[in-house]
Design a protein around this motif. Structure first.
Motif: not given
Length: 191
Positions: A133-162
């Motif tokens: 949803h946020m990726e779509d919103l970013a594109m609607e607003r004309g943004y073409h690069r999106i980012s986030l941060i993740v801790e190494d202690v949260n491997p499930d989230a890291g795998r999702l993002y990859v």
């Protein structure tokens, strides 16, 4: 599953989810160490306009009529201005005029600041839906690069993002913790 813009009425549950997502960073942003005071301060920030934790920057996902998750996002060019009310609150509270908020978002990125799904709703695709949803919103607003941060202690989230196409570009320090800065280039889809 329904994704909608957050309202001030979402503050109590939002504060709990934000705390779960950002852990120790919540203490740094609120200047509090007791759980009830951390949650109260996060709720106050959520209800207030013009800061990174505001309802204004938040989308929530409802599942079976309950808030199942949330995502907070804003553009990196706005990060410093969104952090200033938080820093000013901390300066007053701590009586320390030198307090600054650690930089997270790069100026060219649409930044996914906080993503959290309530534990009872995990595994239902809610986190993925909120990110899309946020990726779509970013594109609607004309943004073409999106980012986030993740801790190494949260491997499930890291795998999702990859899996969703995010790539680690560097490591950054936020509130004393080390985080992978992950970026995804958003591409226009052809019709």
């Amino acid at each position: 599953m329904n994704i909608r813009k957050a309202t001030v009425e979402d503050a109590e549950k939002a504060a709990i989810l934000i705390r779960l997502a950002i852990k120790e960073i919540a203490e740094a942003l609120t200047g509090e160490t007791k759980e009830d005071r951390i949650l109260a301060a996060l709720g106050d920030l959520f209800r207030s306009s013009g800061n990174r934790m505001s309802f204004e920057n938040t989308m929530v996902c409802e599942h079976d009529g309950q808030m199942a998750g949330l995502i907070i996002a804003y553009h990196g060019k706005d990060a410093e201005a969104l952090d200033e009310p938080i820093a000013e609150r901390l300066r007053r509270k701590m009586k320390d005029s030198s307090i600054k908020i650690d930089k997270e978002a790069e100026i060219e990125d649409f930044y996914l600041d906080t993503i959290c799904v309530d534990s009872q709703y995990r595994g239902k695709g809610i986190g993925t839906s909120l990110i899309h949803h946020m990726e779509d919103l970013a594109m609607e607003r004309g943004y073409h690069r999106i980012s986030l941060i993740v801790e190494d202690v949260n491997p499930d989230a890291g795998r999702l993002y990859v899996r969703l196409g995010y790539k680690k570009t560097k490591m950054i320090t936020v509130s004393g913790g080390e985080f992978a800065y992950m970026v995804k280039e958003l591409k226009k889809t052809s019709v």
